[in-house]
Scaffold this motif. Structure first.
Motif, PDB file in Angstrom:
ATOM      1  N   GLN A  48       0.862  -1.209  -0.117  1.00 56.80           N
ATOM      2  CA  GLN A  48      -0.044   0.049  -0.036  1.00 56.80           C
ATOM      3  C   GLN A  48       0.843   1.119  -0.043  1.00 56.80           C
ATOM      4  N   MET A  53       0.225  -4.842   3.433  1.00 59.33           N
ATOM      5  CA  MET A  53      -0.906  -4.938   3.947  1.00 59.33           C
ATOM      6  C   MET A  53      -1.206  -6.241   3.694  1.00 59.33           C
ATOM      7  N   THR A  87     -15.347  -4.661   4.288  1.00 60.75           N
ATOM      8  CA  THR A  87     -16.559  -4.887   3.786  1.00 60.75           C
ATOM      9  C   THR A  87     -16.690  -6.283   3.218  1.00 60.75           C
ATOM     10  N   ARG A  88     -15.733  -7.183   2.890  1.00 61.60           N
ATOM     11  CA  ARG A  88     -15.361  -8.305   2.313  1.00 61.60           C
ATOM     12  C   ARG A  88     -15.340  -9.371   3.277  1.00 61.60           C
ATOM     13  N   GLN A  92      -7.641  -6.789   7.701  1.00 62.77           N
ATOM     14  CA  GLN A  92      -6.228  -6.298   6.966  1.00 62.77           C
ATOM     15  C   GLN A  92      -5.555  -6.024   8.009  1.00 62.77           C
ATOM     16  N   ARG A 164     -11.239 -12.179 -14.489  1.00 60.66           N
ATOM     17  CA  ARG A 164     -11.107 -11.062 -13.643  1.00 60.66           C
ATOM     18  C   ARG A 164     -11.476 -12.030 -12.463  1.00 60.66           C
ATOM     19  N   LYS A 167     -16.575 -13.097  -7.402  1.00 61.86           N
ATOM     20  CA  LYS A 167     -17.157 -12.867  -6.029  1.00 61.86           C
ATOM     21  C   LYS A 167     -18.435 -13.636  -5.759  1.00 61.86           C
ATOM     22  N   GLY A 205     -22.313  -6.081  -9.586  1.00 63.35           N
ATOM     23  CA  GLY A 205     -20.980  -5.570  -9.013  1.00 63.35           C
ATOM     24  C   GLY A 205     -20.987  -4.096  -8.978  1.00 63.35           C
ATOM     25  N   LEU A 206     -19.881  -3.663  -8.363  1.00 63.18           N
ATOM     26  CA  LEU A 206     -19.905  -2.047  -8.063  1.00 63.18           C
ATOM     27  C   LEU A 206     -18.848  -1.655  -8.858  1.00 63.18           C
ATOM     28  N   GLN A 374     -18.713  -3.927   8.401  1.00 61.04           N
ATOM     29  CA  GLN A 374     -17.423  -3.722   9.264  1.00 61.04           C
ATOM     30  C   GLN A 374     -17.582  -3.596  10.575  1.00 61.04           C
ATOM     31  N   CYS A 418      -4.427   3.298   0.893  1.00 64.41           N
ATOM     32  CA  CYS A 418      -4.484   2.495  -0.371  1.00 64.41           C
ATOM     33  C   CYS A 418      -3.863   3.274  -1.314  1.00 64.41           C
ATOM     34  N   CYS A 459     -14.848   0.008  -3.271  1.00 58.42           N
ATOM     35  CA  CYS A 459     -14.605  -1.106  -2.102  1.00 58.42           C
ATOM     36  C   CYS A 459     -15.389  -0.467  -1.048  1.00 58.42           C
TER      37      CYS A 459
HETATM   38  C1  HEM Z   1      -6.136  -1.453   0.155  1.00 56.85           C
HETATM   39  C2  HEM Z   1      -5.986  -2.196  -0.841  1.00 56.85           C
HETATM   40  C3  HEM Z   1      -7.156  -2.454  -1.863  1.00 56.85           C
HETATM   41  C4  HEM Z   1      -6.857  -2.652  -3.293  1.00 56.85           C
HETATM   42  C5  HEM Z   1      -5.726  -2.553  -3.817  1.00 56.85           C
HETATM   43  C6  HEM Z   1      -8.456  -2.958  -3.637  1.00 56.85           C
HETATM   44  C7  HEM Z   1      -8.398  -2.997  -5.073  1.00 56.85           C
HETATM   45  C8  HEM Z   1      -9.460  -3.128  -5.735  1.00 56.85           C
HETATM   46  C9  HEM Z   1      -9.800  -2.914  -6.971  1.00 56.85           C
HETATM   47  C10 HEM Z   1      -8.885  -2.827  -8.143  1.00 56.85           C
HETATM   48  C11 HEM Z   1     -11.334  -3.154  -7.167  1.00 56.85           C
HETATM   49  C12 HEM Z   1     -11.974  -3.135  -8.347  1.00 56.85           C
HETATM   50  C13 HEM Z   1     -12.176  -4.501  -9.149  1.00 56.85           C
HETATM   51  C14 HEM Z   1     -13.069  -4.721 -10.114  1.00 56.85           C
HETATM   52  O1  HEM Z   1     -14.073  -4.038 -10.309  1.00 56.85           O
HETATM   53  O2  HEM Z   1     -12.508  -5.397 -11.296  1.00 56.85           O
HETATM   54  C15 HEM Z   1     -11.744  -3.594  -6.032  1.00 56.85           C
HETATM   55  C16 HEM Z   1     -13.312  -3.593  -5.783  1.00 56.85           C
HETATM   56  C17 HEM Z   1     -13.441  -4.131  -4.376  1.00 56.85           C
HETATM   57  N1  HEM Z   1     -13.116  -3.932  -2.975  1.00 56.85           N
HETATM   58 FE1  HEM Z   1     -10.932  -3.470  -3.024  1.00 56.85          FE
HETATM   59  N2  HEM Z   1      -8.880  -3.049  -2.661  1.00 56.85           N
HETATM   60  C18 HEM Z   1      -8.663  -2.752  -1.486  1.00 56.85           C
HETATM   61  C19 HEM Z   1      -9.131  -2.732  -0.345  1.00 56.85           C
HETATM   62  C20 HEM Z   1     -10.352  -3.116  -0.170  1.00 56.85           C
HETATM   63  C21 HEM Z   1     -11.164  -3.095   1.055  1.00 56.85           C
HETATM   64  C22 HEM Z   1     -10.123  -2.579   2.421  1.00 56.85           C
HETATM   65  C23 HEM Z   1     -12.157  -3.518   1.193  1.00 56.85           C
HETATM   66  C24 HEM Z   1     -13.430  -3.601   2.122  1.00 56.85           C
HETATM   67  C25 HEM Z   1     -13.457  -2.464   2.991  1.00 56.85           C
HETATM   68  C26 HEM Z   1     -12.456  -3.915  -0.267  1.00 56.85           C
HETATM   69  C27 HEM Z   1     -13.513  -4.089  -0.881  1.00 56.85           C
HETATM   70  C28 HEM Z   1     -13.663  -4.257  -2.042  1.00 56.85           C
HETATM   71  C29 HEM Z   1     -15.155  -4.526  -2.754  1.00 56.85           C
HETATM   72  C30 HEM Z   1     -16.412  -4.764  -1.622  1.00 56.85           C
HETATM   73  C31 HEM Z   1     -15.066  -4.300  -4.122  1.00 56.85           C
HETATM   74  C32 HEM Z   1     -16.221  -4.759  -4.952  1.00 56.85           C
HETATM   75  C33 HEM Z   1     -16.378  -3.974  -6.232  1.00 56.85           C
HETATM   76  C34 HEM Z   1     -17.004  -5.100  -7.076  1.00 56.85           C
HETATM   77  O3  HEM Z   1     -16.260  -6.092  -6.978  1.00 56.85           O
HETATM   78  O4  HEM Z   1     -17.934  -4.997  -7.643  1.00 56.85           O
HETATM   79  N3  HEM Z   1     -11.214  -3.646  -0.971  1.00 56.85           N
HETATM   80  N4  HEM Z   1     -10.797  -3.382  -4.762  1.00 56.85           N
END
Ligand code: HEM
Ligand code: SF4
Lengths: 554, 97
Positions: A48, A53, A87-88, A92, A164, A167, A205-206, A374, A418, A459
């Protein structure tokens, strides 16, 4: 709860030994970062802004006391004395040192935990309703099938290099607490003529292109579920776009090809592979279900609970806000808020983790859950134990009575941690919570979900926040865009953009105007923010947000 | 005429600790104020190549804009957070600087 078999243990030990060797080879320079990066990501290790992390999976958010104690120990020994629940349904650690990570993974393995497949283009940690096995409105516990999917997908040879990440979320109740419509596959357990099966939703998806999932099948019988999932993932594996990372998720595949086309392809694939599933998976499921047998619930008088409820307003407020209905008589589901006003959403100190683990052992049949909002859940607590539990939580700052209220905010790590962030999200959450605590308004405002992301990856689920906040970088300055009317429940909806963004020092007053606007607009105190929004639409809220525009137009 | 070159520093994360580091004339520092400021594009390219080759020390090398006077300071807010640490806890560089 589910416990590892010898096979799982051996698999994990081997994976950890492998990674230890890879870390050594990275440190001595025989692996370049380009070679090492995919390996570390497969083991949950990110780099990060300020440090590495480590992301640890908590499958379907379920933990026992020993596991929570171990998470606390790890935070104390190798991190800065706290962990961040996400949220997942992961935890961490924000400050591990590269050399320590193999030891951290070994420590996790002692309690059957790991960081595998928390990243990479694989099938990720399967999430489930955090009230699973306890909720009064549940058709069936979704965790056995979540565990079956985890076993089927872990190291599945066909699915290690999907276009990709992928989930899956499962819910066993009519009220969706697992945001299943915002997942690549969402499964809802339903009952049809006395038989249990699954409604299968795909393509949610978001992120940059938010989509609400579409129903692929209304009813899939239990024994047909894995072949159906396998058919879906293999159709996606072939059809999903690998040319453009932003178009690679199944939501785009479904959007571009249409749900009917996907259904035809899945049907074809299913017919082909169905014979390979000879029922072994159903035997596995039966075994797993036995592991998730319900605890032996007790009966006890409720006098102490009633007395505390009548005489202690602080306890009453907490009980009214943080308890949910349990299926067993006399029991309640306790949500422990990790959102003390002004604190970082989702963070817990080692001491707090130890206390929660002890309380789970004493009062909660040794079970804990992590919610995607959370917070930490004690799913099975008898009401007679609640006064003592509440007092113990209060001692360590864990008795905040704000579940589902305006200060129960989801926020991603944002630019405080991040590397992908375009703006911060944590301080915005802290300030909103602090401000509404000062105003002493949040109980009057009632249910209101604010969700904040620090970049378009979403996220922090901002698209499904009743009020969503997205942090952006506008010409080198943090800027916050508001969306309204999003919803992550069974009535899932993507929020609408309200208008131009706000600077960091304008966003808190903007949220305040919105909330005061809502208080003026609602028909009566029982009409929630979201209901009012659905009745009136964006316009009156927009007017509250941008008073100058209204003045200028007048 | 060529575009004026904004002064830069070479920055990365340390391989072992993961924390933010900056290149100096002789090695690396954790303090942005002590970083070597590069004012010439060709020179910056050379320093980048040098840094990128140190694979057993650093990760994710890139050039970041700085305001050079009187000591190098961040231009963009992202670099300001990297130089200081997160805003929710006094962790990271702000613990020691
Ligand atoms: C800090 C390092 C993190 C990185 C590098 C990261 C990276 C990413 C990326 C690149 C996406 C988009 C993926 C896509 O749409 O193809 C994403 C989606 C997501 N991330 Fe993270 N994330 C991080 C931390 C987190 C944390 C802390 C959470 C929970 C609080 C989280 C939960 C999610 C969720 C729920 C999505 C959902 C969007 C979806 O899949 O539709 N991530 N993340
Ligand atoms: S939304 Fe963006 S800033 Fe927030 S954690 Fe995800 S990638 Fe990082």
């Amino acid at each position: 709860m589910y416990s590892y078999t010898e096979f799982d243990d051996a698999f994990l030990a081997e994976r950890n030994a492998q990674f230890r060797a890879q870390v050594e080879r990275r440190i001595d320079g025989s692996l370049t970062e380009d070679e090492f990066k995919p390996l570390r990501l497969m083991n949950g290790l990110y780099l990060q802004l300020h440090a590495y992390m480590l992301r640890v999976a908590i499958p379907y958010g379920t933990l026992n006391g020993a596991q929570m104690h171990k998470l606390a120990d790890i935070a104390e020994k190798w991190d800065k004395g706290y962990g961040h629940f996400t949220t997942r349904q992961n935890i961490q650690y924000n400050w591990p040192k590269l050399r320590d990570v193999p030891d951290m993974l070994d420590a996790l393995a002692e309690v059957n935990m790991h960081a595998i497949q928390t990243s990479g283009n694989t099938i990720r940690n399967v999430t489930a309703d955090h009230f699973a096995g306890a909720a009064a409105d549940e058709v069936a516990d979704p965790r056995p099938v979540a565990e079956l999917i985890r076993q089927w997908s872990t190291d599945h040879p066909e699915f290690q290099f999907l276009p990709r990440k992928f989930k899956v979320a499962v819910s066993g109740a009519a009220h969706d607490r697992a945001v299943i419509k915002a997942h690549d596959i969402g499964l809802q357990i339903v009952e049809q003529d006395g038989v249990l099966g699954f409604q299968v939703i795909v393509g949610g998806g978001l992120g940059r292109t938010p989509m609400i999932g579409k129903v692929l099948y209304d009813f899939v019988a239990s024994e047909d579920l894995l072949p159906t999932l396998e058919a879906i993932v293999s159709v996606y594996n072939l059809l999903g776009r690998r040319d453009n990372k932003y178009k690679a998720r199944i939501k785009i595949t479904v959007h571009e090809n249409g749900i009917e086309d996907i259904r035809t392809r899945v049907d074809e694939r299913y017919a082909l592979i169905r014979p390979q599933f000879t029922g072994v998976d159903q035997q596995m499921l039966a075994r797993i279900e036995a592991d998730f047998a319900k605890p032996t619930f007790k009966t006890a008088p409720l006098d102490a609970y009633a007395a505390a409820y009548d005489s202690d307003p602080i306890f009453r407020s907490w009980a009214d806000t943080n308890l949910s209905d349990h299926h067993a008589p006399g029991y309640a589901i306790v949500s422990i808020s990790l959102k003390a006003h002004g604190a970082t959403p989702g963070d817990a100190t080692s001491q707090q983790m130890h206390v929660m683990a002890d309380l789970a052992a004493t009062y909660g049949h040794d079970e804990l859950r992590i919610s995607h909002e959370q917070n930490v859940i004690l799913p099975h607590v008898h009401r007679s134990d609640l006064p003592a539990l509440h007092a113990a939580l209060k001692n360590v700052g864990l008795a905040t009575a704000n579940i589902g209220l305006i200060s129960d905010i989801i926020a991603c790590p944002g630019m405080d941690y991040c590397a992908l962030a375009t703006a911060r999200s944590i301080p915005i959450a802290q300030e909103i919570a602090t401000r509404f605590d000062e105003l002493k308004l949040e109980h009057e405002v009632g249910p209101l979900k604010i969700k904040i992301s620090g970049c378009i990856n979403a996220c922090g689920h901002h698209h499904v926040g009743h009020i969503g906040i997205l942090g952006l970088d506008r010409a080198g300055v943090e800027n916050y865009q508001i969306t309204l009317g999003g919803d992550g429940s069974e009535d899932a909806a993507i929020g609408e953009r309200a208008g131009p963004g706000f600077a960091a020092d304008e966003i808190i007053p903007a949220v305040e105007r919105l909330v005061f606007g809502y208080l003026d607009l609602r028909q009566d105190p029982s009409e929630t923010f979201l209901q009012t929004y659905r009745r009136l639409g964006l316009a009156p809220f927009k007017a509250a947000l941008y008073p100058e525009a209204r003045a200028n137009a007048a | 005429m060529a575009k004026p070159f904004t002064p830069k520093v070479v920055t990365a994360n340390a391989l072992l600790e993961g924390d933010v580091i900056y290149q100096t004339a002789t090695g690396w520092t954790r303090d942005l104020a002590k970083a070597e400021v590069l004012t010439d594009e060709a020179d910056a390219d050379l320093r980048m190549i040098d840094a990128s080759q140190q694979i057993d020390l650093v990760v994710g090398v890139y050039l970041a804009d700085v305001d050079p006077d009187p000591v190098p300071q961040p231009v963009h807010f992202r670099e300001a957070f990297r130089a200081k640490g997160p805003s929710n806890y006094a962790h990271g560089k702000q613990e020691t600087l």
